[in-house]
Design a protein around this motif. Structure first.
Motif, PDB file in Angstrom:
ATOM      1  N   SER A   1       6.117   8.925  -1.893  1.00 40.82           N
ATOM      2  CA  SER A   1       6.847   7.832  -1.248  1.00 40.82           C
ATOM      3  C   SER A   1       8.198   8.333  -0.733  1.00 40.82           C
ATOM      4  O   SER A   1       8.887   9.098  -1.411  1.00 40.82           O
ATOM      5  N   CYS A   2       8.574   7.877   0.465  1.00 42.37           N
ATOM      6  CA  CYS A   2       9.833   8.308   1.076  1.00 42.37           C
ATOM      7  C   CYS A   2      10.881   7.213   0.977  1.00 42.37           C
ATOM      8  O   CYS A   2      10.923   6.296   1.807  1.00 42.37           O
ATOM      9  N   SER A   3      11.680   7.265  -0.047  1.00 43.72           N
ATOM     10  CA  SER A   3      12.881   6.456  -0.173  1.00 43.72           C
ATOM     11  C   SER A   3      12.626   4.973   0.026  1.00 43.72           C
ATOM     12  O   SER A   3      11.731   4.399  -0.566  1.00 43.72           O
ATOM     13  N   TYR A   4      13.414   4.325   0.905  1.00 45.34           N
ATOM     14  CA  TYR A   4      13.383   2.860   0.994  1.00 45.34           C
ATOM     15  C   TYR A   4      12.312   2.312   1.914  1.00 45.34           C
ATOM     16  O   TYR A   4      12.122   1.105   1.975  1.00 45.34           O
ATOM     17  N   GLY A   5      11.644   3.173   2.702  1.00 46.40           N
ATOM     18  CA  GLY A   5      10.601   2.662   3.570  1.00 46.40           C
ATOM     19  C   GLY A   5      10.665   3.213   4.974  1.00 46.40           C
ATOM     20  O   GLY A   5      11.501   4.073   5.293  1.00 46.40           O
ATOM     21  N   PRO A   6       9.782   2.755   5.869  1.00 46.98           N
ATOM     22  CA  PRO A   6       9.752   3.235   7.255  1.00 46.98           C
ATOM     23  C   PRO A   6      11.110   3.118   7.934  1.00 46.98           C
ATOM     24  O   PRO A   6      11.798   2.108   7.824  1.00 46.98           O
ATOM     25  N   GLY A   7      11.479   4.167   8.612  1.00 45.42           N
ATOM     26  CA  GLY A   7      12.793   4.262   9.239  1.00 45.42           C
ATOM     27  C   GLY A   7      13.671   5.285   8.559  1.00 45.42           C
ATOM     28  O   GLY A   7      14.618   5.802   9.161  1.00 45.42           O
TER      29      GLY A   7
END
Length: 712
Positions: free
Chosen positions: A288-294
């Protein structure tokens, strides 16, 4: 303003006072009320800072490889300087901020002054944050609870990747701060949850949130517990929030999952996977990449370009909003997670607790109301510093890596009097201003230019601001040193030249110097002295093994960095112009052809220049070579003789009477000599070290080359 910084070289956590920034386009300026210390991420940073150099190296083997390659190409001393400089740059701590909007930049429509917002701003009493990394706080969510929004979004993004459905059985491995929030979010999703951790207190909290628990520290087997919990079927998914070097959390996750189960890594673990564990069950594994798309997309974060709602339902910002909605609905309770509260000035003590008490969870920093004194744009660094009118007094704009590591020491060595350093955010100006010996740090360029005692200005900022700052400095009557390029397009260049000529129409005006340092390198000076005896045309071959830079890097963006030809290849256009000693009369260029998988092609090009005296040369600017190959090579063929310079360390002569080589112990690209020549010209009333006609000629040719390549 004040901000908390972490020194990676020493491990010291420090509170620094800095000038307040301004809200630039697409940004909010927020006065903080609460921030949350992230127990996992920030503890890791503090521990890394306190580690020895050997321990740091063991934690980053990829960086060690890069260092070894740099030693081979650039030499030991240059590499040591670069590593020390990197470690000597403190990092801002924190990314869970709550406050009130104090200013909004242009292009910000959905927020207004006075709004209560969450953001990923650092631990500082004033923060500047892009609009897409903020969310408005509902009225019935208090500041303390809202401070958990960003860290909760990390867990939420992991859950979104797992795509749980009502009634599914999930395991959360590692129930620290993010893990405990993930437990609650899964429960709100209608899932059954098993929490796995070694800390009995954290497990008790997980149990209070409705999870079943397993403690391997008490001899309990997570795989067996997962089997029982899933009623013998295997769990539907595992979200790993643990922070450990061990591979065990992923191995256990694979063994407790059902066929086609999902494993999401939110934390940090070892990743030596057993193929058989995943193959037989056809498991899905995703990081998972941090807080989400963007996240890490400069178009979204820096430029404020949102993703279409119908195509990307959940972005970073929309995840923030979802967490806040759950808090407002009383489905996410963070009050039990608050273990400590400190006043902001007590931040060093808070970090001491963080490192000494491994059971600490939510550590909140509380900010005082500073009233009308919050927007201070300049701070004094040396109240006793005096200035002599006989020597240049310097204002400095920018304090990035190159400015702080190379140019600031060069100006200090050149005996310039350092007055005010201006940066956009303020913090870098204070850090490097103190180290270099500036009198003040500021975020206000206009105020610095208005100071009568400042006689010269150095501009070392992003390329798209160079022309604007040069014009402002010339109009203020200041001598100007601008790091290349002078401008990034023809219109900017024409405007700069017009202002420069106006400043000189009634006699000698301010110096304008561009940081084309290669022509000042000692080996280049030796080459020029040898070539002076050659009266016939010369042939040049120059190679720059530039190395790849991601297409999203600001230097690659035409409207920001101008592209790498304008930003870097200009050095060699100027160098060839200097060695030829003759005006450029023809320009040709060819870039690499379009190819699948190659998103940027104009940083792989050849530039052919013709000179008025019949000389010609080719510049090979290549971003597709190996980092282990030397970065720069200059070759000159003339009158049956050859000069070859490798990486500004080894100069060899072939066929030159009385000259065979000039080698240096340490690479020298002429930066210090370039700055010294500029300061000497001001001090002694000499001509500008690079003639103005050459400065504008090189800038014009560079822009012409870039445009030729873009049209192909």
């Amino acid at each position: 303003m004040k901000q908390v910084l972490q020194h990676l070289a020493t491990g010291v956590t420090e509170m620094v006072e800095a000038p307040c920034p301004r809200a630039s386009a697409g940004q909010l300026l927020i006065r903080s009320s609460r921030t949350l210390i992230s127990a996992g991420t920030e503890r890791m940073l503090v521990d890394f800072g306190k580690a020895s150099l050997i321990e740091k190296a063991l934690q980053q083997p990829d960086k060690v490889k890069m260092v070894l390659e740099k030693i081979k190409t650039d030499g030991l001393m240059v590499t040591i300087d670069a590593v020390r400089s990197k470690l000597d740059q403190p990092l801002p701590l924190g990314y869970c901020n709550v406050g009130v909007v104090a200013e909004v930049g242009s292009g910000v429509e959905i927020f207004k002054v006075g709004d209560r917002v969450v953001s990923n701003g650092p631990h500082a009493d004033v923060v500047k944050v892009p609009k897409n990394l903020c969310a408005r706080i509902p009225n019935d969510v208090d500041d303390e609870s809202a401070a958990f929004t960003v860290v909760a979004s990390i867990g939420l993004q992991g859950i979104r990747l797992a795509q749980p459905s009502l009634g599914e059985a999930f395991v959360v491995t590692g129930v620290g701060l993010i893990g405990l929030l993930t437990v609650q979010l899964l429960r709100a999703q209608g899932c059954r949850v098993l929490a796995v951790d070694f800390d009995e207190h954290k497990l008790a909290l997980a149990e209070s949130f409705g999870a079943e628990i397993c403690n391997p520290g008490k001899g309990e087997d997570p795989v067996a517990a997962g089997t029982v919990f899933s009623r013998g079927q295997g769990v539907d998914g595992v979200i790993v929030c643990a922070s450990t070097k061990s591979n065990e959390p992923i191995t256990q996750a694979a063994r407790m999952c059902r066929k086609r189960g999902r494993i999401i890594l939110v934390g940090v673990t070892g990743l030596e996977l057993n193929r058989a564990d995943f193959y037989q069950k056809e498991l899905t594994f995703q990081v998972s990449c941090s807080y989400g798309p963007g996240r890490y997309d400069p178009n979204y974060e820096e430029k404020g370009q949102d993703y279409p709602y119908g195509l990307v339902r959940w972005t970073e910002q929309r995840n923030f909003e979802a967490v806040l909605d759950l808090m407002a609905a009383r489905k996410l309770d963070v009050q039990p997670l608050i273990s400590h509260r400190f006043p902001f000035d007590g931040a060093p003590q808070a970090y001491k607790v963080l490192t000494e008490d491994r059971s600490a969870l939510g550590i909140l920093l509380e900010y005082p109301d500073t009233g009308a004194d919050w927007a201070v744009r300049e701070v004094v660094l040396d109240v006793a510093k005096m200035f002599e009118s006989a020597r240049p007094v310097l204002g400095f704009i920018g304090a990035g890596n190159y400015a702080s590591r190379v140019l600031l020491p060069a100006f200090k060595k050149a005996n310039a009097q350092l007055h005010t350093i201006v940066t956009e955010g303020g913090i870098n100006g204070v850090i490097h201003g103190k180290k270099a010996g500036f009198s003040a740090a500021s975020t206000d360029v206009e105020a610095m230019l208005a100071k009568p005692e400042v006689s010269a200005v150095a501009i070392v900022t992003r390329h798209n601001s160079h022309a604007r700052f040069v014009v402002a400095a010339l109009r203020a009557g200041k001598h100007v040193f601008v790091e290349k390029p002078l401008a990034i397009n023809a219109d900017e260049l024409a405007f700069v030249q017009k202002v420069y000529e106006a400043a000189h129409q009634n006699g000698p005006g301010p110096h304008l110097m561009v940081g084309y340092n290669r022509r000042f390198a000692p080996q280049i000076i030796r080459m020029k002295s040898l070539l002076a005896s050659v009266k016939e045309p010369k042939s040049f071959i120059m190679t720059m093994n530039a190395g790849a830079i991601p297409p999203e890097h600001w230097t690659q963006v035409a409207e920001v960095g101008g592209g790498r030809i304008i930003g870097e290849a200009c050095h060699y256009i100027d160098l060839m112009r200097s060695l030829a000693g003759s005006p450029i009369v023809s320009v040709q260029a060819r870039r690499m052809g379009d190819s699948a998988g190659v998103s940027v092609t104009d940083d792989k090009a050849v530039i052919v220049l013709g000179f008025a005296d019949g000389s010609f040369g080719a510049i090979h600017y290549l971003a597709n070579g190996s980092a282990s190959f030397p970065k720069e090579r200059v070759e000159v063929f003339a009158a049956g003789r050859v000069l070859q310079l490798d990486n500004f360390r080894r100069l060899s002569g072939y066929g030159w009477p009385g000259f065979s080589k000039m080698n240096l112990w340490k690479q020298d690209k002429g930066q210090a000599a370039c700055v010294q020549a500029f300061i000497d010209a001001i001090s002694n009333g000499k001509a500008t070290p690079i003639a103005d006609n050459e400065i504008f000629e090189v800038a014009r040719v560079t822009i012409e080359v870039a445009e030729l390549l873009r049209r192909q």
